[in-house]
Design a protein around this motif. Structure first.
Motif, PDB file in Angstrom:
ATOM      1  N   UNK A   2       7.016  30.869   0.593  1.00 40.45           N
ATOM      2  CA  UNK A   2       6.582  31.959  -0.292  1.00 40.45           C
ATOM      3  C   UNK A   2       7.444  32.101  -1.544  1.00 40.45           C
ATOM      4  N   UNK A   3       8.769  31.930  -1.401  1.00 43.94           N
ATOM      5  CA  UNK A   3       9.641  32.090  -2.569  1.00 43.94           C
ATOM      6  C   UNK A   3       9.380  31.008  -3.615  1.00 43.94           C
ATOM      7  N   UNK A   4       8.989  29.810  -3.160  1.00 42.15           N
ATOM      8  CA  UNK A   4       8.667  28.728  -4.095  1.00 42.15           C
ATOM      9  C   UNK A   4       7.359  29.023  -4.817  1.00 42.15           C
ATOM     10  N   UNK A   5       6.374  29.506  -4.068  1.00 44.97           N
ATOM     11  CA  UNK A   5       5.078  29.848  -4.662  1.00 44.97           C
ATOM     12  C   UNK A   5       5.243  30.981  -5.667  1.00 44.97           C
ATOM     13  N   UNK A   6       6.086  31.950  -5.343  1.00 47.03           N
ATOM     14  CA  UNK A   6       6.300  33.068  -6.268  1.00 47.03           C
ATOM     15  C   UNK A   6       6.878  32.585  -7.595  1.00 47.03           C
ATOM     16  N   UNK A   7       7.801  31.639  -7.551  1.00 49.92           N
ATOM     17  CA  UNK A   7       8.372  31.097  -8.789  1.00 49.92           C
ATOM     18  C   UNK A   7       7.295  30.420  -9.630  1.00 49.92           C
ATOM     19  N   UNK A   8       6.374  29.719  -8.969  1.00 55.68           N
ATOM     20  CA  UNK A   8       5.293  29.053  -9.695  1.00 55.68           C
ATOM     21  C   UNK A   8       4.322  30.079 -10.283  1.00 55.68           C
ATOM     22  N   UNK A   9       4.062  31.148  -9.531  1.00 54.17           N
ATOM     23  CA  UNK A   9       3.185  32.203 -10.044  1.00 54.17           C
ATOM     24  C   UNK A   9       3.819  32.892 -11.248  1.00 54.17           C
ATOM     25  N   UNK A  10       5.117  33.111 -11.185  1.00 53.56           N
ATOM     26  CA  UNK A  10       5.804  33.751 -12.315  1.00 53.56           C
ATOM     27  C   UNK A  10       5.827  32.825 -13.530  1.00 53.56           C
ATOM     28  N   UNK A  11       5.812  31.528 -13.281  1.00 54.84           N
ATOM     29  CA  UNK A  11       5.686  30.572 -14.390  1.00 54.84           C
ATOM     30  C   UNK A  11       4.341  30.778 -15.088  1.00 54.84           C
ATOM     31  N   UNK A  12       3.285  30.990 -14.309  1.00 57.84           N
ATOM     32  CA  UNK A  12       1.963  31.250 -14.886  1.00 57.84           C
ATOM     33  C   UNK A  12       1.929  32.598 -15.607  1.00 57.84           C
ATOM     34  N   UNK A  13       2.701  33.566 -15.117  1.00 59.50           N
ATOM     35  CA  UNK A  13       2.798  34.864 -15.805  1.00 59.50           C
ATOM     36  C   UNK A  13       3.455  34.680 -17.164  1.00 59.50           C
ATOM     37  N   UNK A  14       4.547  33.916 -17.200  1.00 59.23           N
ATOM     38  CA  UNK A  14       5.248  33.692 -18.474  1.00 59.23           C
ATOM     39  C   UNK A  14       4.359  32.973 -19.479  1.00 59.23           C
ATOM     40  N   UNK A  15       3.426  32.175 -18.968  1.00 56.44           N
ATOM     41  CA  UNK A  15       2.496  31.466 -19.848  1.00 56.44           C
ATOM     42  C   UNK A  15       1.207  32.251 -20.083  1.00 56.44           C
TER      43      UNK A  15
END
Length: 237
Positions: free
Chosen positions: A149-162
């Motif tokens: 989950x912590x890895x997926x959250x980092x990827x989701x936050x990457x999409x938020x930043x973009x």
């Protein structure tokens, strides 16, 4: 020889002492209290900050930078807010550090996804794009992808930043285009009818309370709406 241990190289000095010091040997931290710092101590701290940030980037390749407060505590307990600001200013002026909001990173550092993470990000984007206003929760996505989950959250936050996703609540992320469309429909409804009930908003979203309530509260935080009893209305500008 001055210590590189943060404020151990800082001392009080009157204006006369600071003015009389040879150029480049001291840095004035506080005009009001006459605090000065040996220039070589500031240089040493900047080098340490670069090393800490380099280690952080290597350990967290999906994150754009280290929180400034985390950097301050990592540099040593004697580093106060004014010294950190002076250090970051020096880093920016010399082209060695950059700061975006509360995040600090080495100059030129950018998040670059490798093949695996790039594929996961695109997979996530497609899932959230297709889900519209009713996306799965973080834990559900992680289980589906067999990823921590912590890895997926980092990827989701990457999409938020973009600006492809919007972070709605703790574990809820929504497609930015879907949220924009909902915002427009909600605004039109409130302009025409003056208010909206939770049940009406639920019909607009098309989902259960686990999606409806966080979305309604998001628009409250965004200052589009305000709750008045059992209804919500447009917030006055």
């Amino acid at each position: 020889m001055p210590s590189s241990g943060g404020q151990r190289g800082v001392k009080q000095a009157g204006a006369t002492e600071a003015d009389a010091a040879p150029a480049g040997q001291v840095v004035i931290l506080d005009d009001d209290f006459g605090r000065v710092l040996a220039a070589e101590v500031l240089t040493s701290l900047l080098e340490k900050a670069e090393r800490l940030l380099g280690e952080f980037h290597a350990a967290e390749p999906l994150l754009p930078g280290m929180p400034a407060e985390q950097l301050r505590s990592s540099l040593g307990r004697d580093i106060d807010a004014k010294l950190l600001r002076r250090l970051l200013d020096q880093g920016r002026q010399t082209g060695r550090l950059e700061q975006q909001g509360e995040l600090v990173h080495l100059a030129g550092h950018r998040v670059e996804l490798d093949g695996k993470h790039g594929r996961l990000v695109e997979d996530l984007w497609k899932r959230y794009q297709q889900a519209g206003l009713l996306p799965p929760r973080l834990k559900e996505v992680a289980e589906t992808l067999s990823q921590p989950p912590e890895q997926v959250e980092k990827l989701l936050r990457h999409l938020v930043r973009n600006e492809r996703l919007v972070h709605i609540s703790a574990d809820l992320f929504v497609s930015a285009p879907a949220l924009d469309e909902l915002r427009q429909r909600l605004t039109r409804h409130l302009q025409e009818h003056g208010q909206i009930t939770t049940q009406q908003f639920k019909g607009m979203v098309g989902g259960s309370r686990k999606h409806v309530i966080p979305l309604a509260e998001f628009f409250d935080r965004e200052k589009l709406t305000i709750r008045k009893g059992e209804v919500r209305v447009l917030r006055s500008k």
